[in-house]
Design a protein around this motif. Structure first.
Motif, mmCIF file in Angstrom:
data_model
loop_
_atom_site.group_PDB
_atom_site.id
_atom_site.type_symbol
_atom_site.label_atom_id
_atom_site.label_comp_id
_atom_site.label_asym_id
_atom_site.label_seq_id
_atom_site.Cartn_x
_atom_site.Cartn_y
_atom_site.Cartn_z
ATOM 1 N N PHE A 268 0.831 -1.207 0.000
ATOM 2 C CA PHE A 268 0.000 0.000 0.000
ATOM 3 C C PHE A 268 0.868 1.261 0.000
ATOM 4 O O PHE A 268 0.540 2.245 -0.666
ATOM 5 C CB PHE A 268 -0.918 -0.016 1.221
ATOM 6 C CG PHE A 268 -1.866 1.153 1.286
ATOM 7 C CD1 PHE A 268 -2.790 1.384 0.278
ATOM 8 C CD2 PHE A 268 -1.836 2.031 2.371
ATOM 9 C CE1 PHE A 268 -3.668 2.465 0.333
ATOM 10 C CE2 PHE A 268 -2.705 3.100 2.446
ATOM 11 C CZ PHE A 268 -3.623 3.329 1.420
ATOM 12 N N ALA A 269 1.983 1.238 0.716
ATOM 13 C CA ALA A 269 2.892 2.396 0.732
ATOM 14 C C ALA A 269 3.440 2.654 -0.669
ATOM 15 O O ALA A 269 3.595 3.815 -1.091
ATOM 16 C CB ALA A 269 4.026 2.160 1.718
ATOM 17 N N PHE A 270 3.765 1.587 -1.400
ATOM 18 C CA PHE A 270 4.172 1.743 -2.806
ATOM 19 C C PHE A 270 3.061 2.415 -3.602
ATOM 20 O O PHE A 270 3.294 3.347 -4.384
ATOM 21 C CB PHE A 270 4.470 0.371 -3.409
ATOM 22 C CG PHE A 270 5.918 -0.059 -3.324
ATOM 23 C CD1 PHE A 270 6.791 0.506 -2.416
ATOM 24 C CD2 PHE A 270 6.406 -1.052 -4.163
ATOM 25 C CE1 PHE A 270 8.115 0.105 -2.344
ATOM 26 C CE2 PHE A 270 7.732 -1.454 -4.108
ATOM 27 C CZ PHE A 270 8.584 -0.873 -3.193
ATOM 28 N N TYR A 271 1.844 1.923 -3.416
ATOM 29 C CA TYR A 271 0.699 2.428 -4.166
ATOM 30 C C TYR A 271 0.465 3.911 -3.890
ATOM 31 O O TYR A 271 0.290 4.718 -4.820
ATOM 32 C CB TYR A 271 -0.542 1.610 -3.796
ATOM 33 C CG TYR A 271 -1.801 2.010 -4.522
ATOM 34 C CD1 TYR A 271 -1.993 1.685 -5.869
ATOM 35 C CD2 TYR A 271 -2.811 2.707 -3.863
ATOM 36 C CE1 TYR A 271 -3.157 2.050 -6.536
ATOM 37 C CE2 TYR A 271 -3.977 3.077 -4.519
ATOM 38 C CZ TYR A 271 -4.140 2.751 -5.850
ATOM 39 O OH TYR A 271 -5.293 3.115 -6.507
ATOM 40 N N VAL A 272 0.486 4.301 -2.616
ATOM 41 C CA VAL A 272 0.264 5.707 -2.262
ATOM 42 C C VAL A 272 1.438 6.565 -2.735
ATOM 43 O O VAL A 272 1.247 7.706 -3.169
ATOM 44 C CB VAL A 272 0.046 5.852 -0.745
ATOM 45 C CG1 VAL A 272 -0.108 7.328 -0.359
ATOM 46 C CG2 VAL A 272 -1.183 5.074 -0.296
ATOM 47 N N SER A 273 2.642 6.031 -2.688
ATOM 48 C CA SER A 273 3.815 6.774 -3.181
ATOM 49 C C SER A 273 3.675 7.090 -4.660
ATOM 50 O O SER A 273 4.049 8.178 -5.115
ATOM 51 C CB SER A 273 5.093 5.958 -2.950
ATOM 52 O OG SER A 273 5.331 5.746 -1.587
ATOM 53 N N GLU A 274 3.143 6.156 -5.416
ATOM 54 C CA GLU A 274 2.915 6.407 -6.847
ATOM 55 C C GLU A 274 1.896 7.522 -7.045
ATOM 56 O O GLU A 274 2.063 8.374 -7.933
ATOM 57 C CB GLU A 274 2.426 5.128 -7.521
ATOM 58 C CG GLU A 274 3.490 4.051 -7.660
ATOM 59 C CD GLU A 274 3.003 2.843 -8.417
ATOM 60 O OE1 GLU A 274 3.837 2.108 -8.967
ATOM 61 O OE2 GLU A 274 1.764 2.623 -8.481
ATOM 62 N N GLN A 275 0.842 7.526 -6.207
ATOM 63 C CA GLN A 275 -0.220 8.518 -6.374
ATOM 64 C C GLN A 275 0.198 9.895 -5.872
ATOM 65 O O GLN A 275 -0.038 10.907 -6.535
ATOM 66 C CB GLN A 275 -1.484 8.055 -5.604
ATOM 67 C CG GLN A 275 -1.960 6.660 -5.916
ATOM 68 C CD GLN A 275 -2.245 6.443 -7.376
ATOM 69 O OE1 GLN A 275 -2.887 7.266 -8.031
ATOM 70 N NE2 GLN A 275 -1.763 5.328 -7.924
ATOM 71 N N GLU A 276 0.835 9.937 -4.702
ATOM 72 C CA GLU A 276 1.140 11.209 -4.054
ATOM 73 C C GLU A 276 2.445 11.826 -4.538
ATOM 74 O O GLU A 276 2.566 13.053 -4.632
ATOM 75 C CB GLU A 276 1.206 11.007 -2.536
ATOM 76 C CG GLU A 276 -0.132 10.823 -1.865
ATOM 77 C CD GLU A 276 -0.916 12.122 -1.768
ATOM 78 O OE1 GLU A 276 -0.451 13.064 -1.095
ATOM 79 O OE2 GLU A 276 -2.005 12.192 -2.380
ATOM 80 N N LEU A 277 3.440 10.998 -4.798
ATOM 81 C CA LEU A 277 4.778 11.503 -5.126
ATOM 82 C C LEU A 277 5.155 11.278 -6.586
ATOM 83 O O LEU A 277 6.248 11.669 -7.005
ATOM 84 C CB LEU A 277 5.830 10.817 -4.234
ATOM 85 C CG LEU A 277 5.592 10.864 -2.726
ATOM 86 C CD1 LEU A 277 6.705 10.113 -1.996
ATOM 87 C CD2 LEU A 277 5.501 12.291 -2.218
ATOM 88 N N GLN A 278 4.241 10.638 -7.338
ATOM 89 C CA GLN A 278 4.541 10.268 -8.722
ATOM 90 C C GLN A 278 5.823 9.429 -8.820
ATOM 91 O O GLN A 278 6.591 9.525 -9.788
ATOM 92 C CB GLN A 278 4.652 11.504 -9.637
ATOM 93 C CG GLN A 278 3.312 12.207 -9.886
ATOM 94 C CD GLN A 278 2.817 12.957 -8.662
ATOM 95 O OE1 GLN A 278 3.535 13.787 -8.100
ATOM 96 N NE2 GLN A 278 1.604 12.671 -8.223
ATOM 97 N N ALA A 279 6.048 8.637 -7.779
ATOM 98 C CA ALA A 279 7.227 7.776 -7.746
ATOM 99 C C ALA A 279 7.057 6.597 -8.695
ATOM 100 O O ALA A 279 5.938 6.111 -8.915
ATOM 101 C CB ALA A 279 7.462 7.258 -6.328
ATOM 102 N N LYS A 342 -8.434 11.644 0.614
ATOM 103 C CA LYS A 342 -7.573 10.996 -0.368
ATOM 104 C C LYS A 342 -7.201 9.589 0.083
ATOM 105 O O LYS A 342 -7.214 8.649 -0.710
ATOM 106 C CB LYS A 342 -6.287 11.816 -0.577
ATOM 107 C CG LYS A 342 -6.418 13.014 -1.481
ATOM 108 C CD LYS A 342 -5.019 13.569 -1.726
ATOM 109 C CE LYS A 342 -5.023 14.668 -2.765
ATOM 110 N NZ LYS A 342 -3.641 15.136 -3.056
ATOM 111 N N LEU A 343 -6.852 9.476 1.366
ATOM 112 C CA LEU A 343 -6.447 8.175 1.888
ATOM 113 C C LEU A 343 -7.578 7.164 1.761
ATOM 114 O O LEU A 343 -7.354 5.994 1.410
ATOM 115 C CB LEU A 343 -6.020 8.315 3.346
ATOM 116 C CG LEU A 343 -5.350 7.094 3.963
ATOM 117 C CD1 LEU A 343 -4.042 6.774 3.252
ATOM 118 C CD2 LEU A 343 -5.093 7.304 5.451
ATOM 119 N N LYS A 344 -8.794 7.607 2.012
ATOM 120 C CA LYS A 344 -9.940 6.707 1.880
ATOM 121 C C LYS A 344 -10.093 6.234 0.433
ATOM 122 O O LYS A 344 -10.338 5.050 0.169
ATOM 123 C CB LYS A 344 -11.220 7.408 2.346
ATOM 124 C CG LYS A 344 -12.442 6.496 2.307
ATOM 125 C CD LYS A 344 -13.662 7.191 2.901
ATOM 126 C CE LYS A 344 -14.864 6.253 2.884
ATOM 127 N NZ LYS A 344 -16.057 6.895 3.487
#
Length: 358
Positions: A268-279, A342-344
């Motif tokens: 999930f941290a990977f997933y949110v990093s892609e969304q929030e940080l464009q990582a 956003k988190l939801k």
């Protein structure tokens, strides 16, 4: 035998790693104790408690066995252990030995931190997961409303890691501890990450496991020495834990191992990093590796709101804002506030993709 020294403003200590060293624990003690209380669980006690007892070679040694599992890390067990310590006559020159995995280390360490305002304790970890929890001096018990919310910073006087004990671990416990190794690799460098994900847990050799164990301990020790009380970079060690802890509490402690829940949190941290940080992160690689190694993708899909509430009680949350550890890339973690709405949305789409359709 290998020795890693951890500097601490509270109390510096050594991590001793070796094979069969539990039989010679007396050789590692630098003082004589008036009495010793070994705290262990119902699984580990029958395997190794007598070895520790015999290796101490002194009078006034007591053994207390609690039920195995995360559910024992509660206020009732904590209080009962204090009662036993009083009944056994432990004083300020006594020692507590935490023999077991992360649950026992946290529980027995918190008993030691609070008994007579603090007595010495030693960590004798017997699981792969405990390579993480036994280093850094964080001790705690759980509350029904959150994991590790009642605790303290209280380093051991010694960590004695007998790698022979890893040979008795079931696959579930190997999965659990290996997830924390993967977390440490995510925080450090892609080289270790690639080595860890090249392994299949059914075929990993003891030599490889011991090598990865030592590397993971060194990574954690280095971070802890920079930030003992988790005011800065030590927060990075919570990568994957914001959701992982929430899943554990929501399902009920013990349904998933800590590492199995953290593995979901890492994805999930990977997933949110892609969304929030464009990582750009190897999320597919991690997803495939977790599935090949039979990590359970277990989340109550109709309890997104409850999971969000539990994440808001996470120790990193400040001013009711959820702070997650995310990654710009492997080896480059950051703390990042994620707005609740956003988190939801992220958690809903993540659950639909990974848990329902996965």
């Amino acid at each position: 035998m290998k020795n890693i020294h951890v500097r601490s403003t509270i109390q510096s200590y050594d991590i001793v790693i070796g094979n069969h060293i539990r039989h010679h624990i007396k050789d590692q003690l630098d003082k004589n104790y008036s009495s010793i209380l070994i705290i262990t669980d119902s699984n580990v006690g029958k395997l190794y408690a007598q070895d520790i007892h015999d290796g101490l070679n002194q009078k006034n040694i007591f053994i207390e066995i609690v039920d195995a599992g995360e559910q024992s890390k509660n206020i009732e067990t904590f209080y009962n252990l204090h009662t036993k310590a009083i009944e056994y006559g432990l004083d300020r020159q006594s020692l507590i030995i935490a023999l077991g995995g992360g649950v026992i280390g946290d529980l027995a360490g918190f008993v030691a931190a609070t008994y007579m305002r603090g007595i010495d304790f030693i960590q004798v970890p017997t699981t792969l997961l405990a390579h993480d929890s036994s280093v850094g001096g964080k001790v705690a018990i759980n509350h029904d409303k959150g994991k590790n919310l009642i605790g303290s910073f209280y380093p051991p006087v010694l960590v004695l890691y007998d790698t022979d004990t890893l040979q008795t671990l079931p696959p579930k416990e190997i999965r659990s501890g290996y997830a924390e190794l993967i977390k440490e690799a995510m925080l450090s460098d892609s080289g270790l990450w690639n080595k860890l994900l090249s392994q299949h847990l059914d075929r990993i050799t003891p030599a490889d496991l011991e090598q990865f164990l030592e590397m993971g301990i060194k990574i954690k020790a280095e971070i802890v020495q920079q930030d003992e009380r988790e005011s800065g970079v030590r927060k990075f060690l919570n990568l994957g834990h914001t959701l992982g802890h929430a899943i554990e509490a929501d399902l009920g402690y013990g349904v998933l191992t800590h590492g199995e829940a953290v593995a979901i949190g890492l994805l999930f941290a990977f997933y949110v990093s892609e969304q929030e940080l464009q990582a750009v992160l190897p999320i597919q690689e991690l997803r495939d590796w977790l599935k090949r190694n039979e990590y359970p993708f277990l989340v109550n899909t109709d309890r997104i709101d409850e999971l969000i509430d539990l994440m808001k009680r996470d120790k990193k949350t400040e001013h009711n804002q959820i702070q997650m550890v995310l990654l710009n890339k492997i080896g480059d973690p950051v703390t990042h506030i994620v707005e609740e709405n956003k988190l939801k949305n992220y958690l809903t789409s993540f659950v639909e993709r990974e848990i329902i359709n996965g």
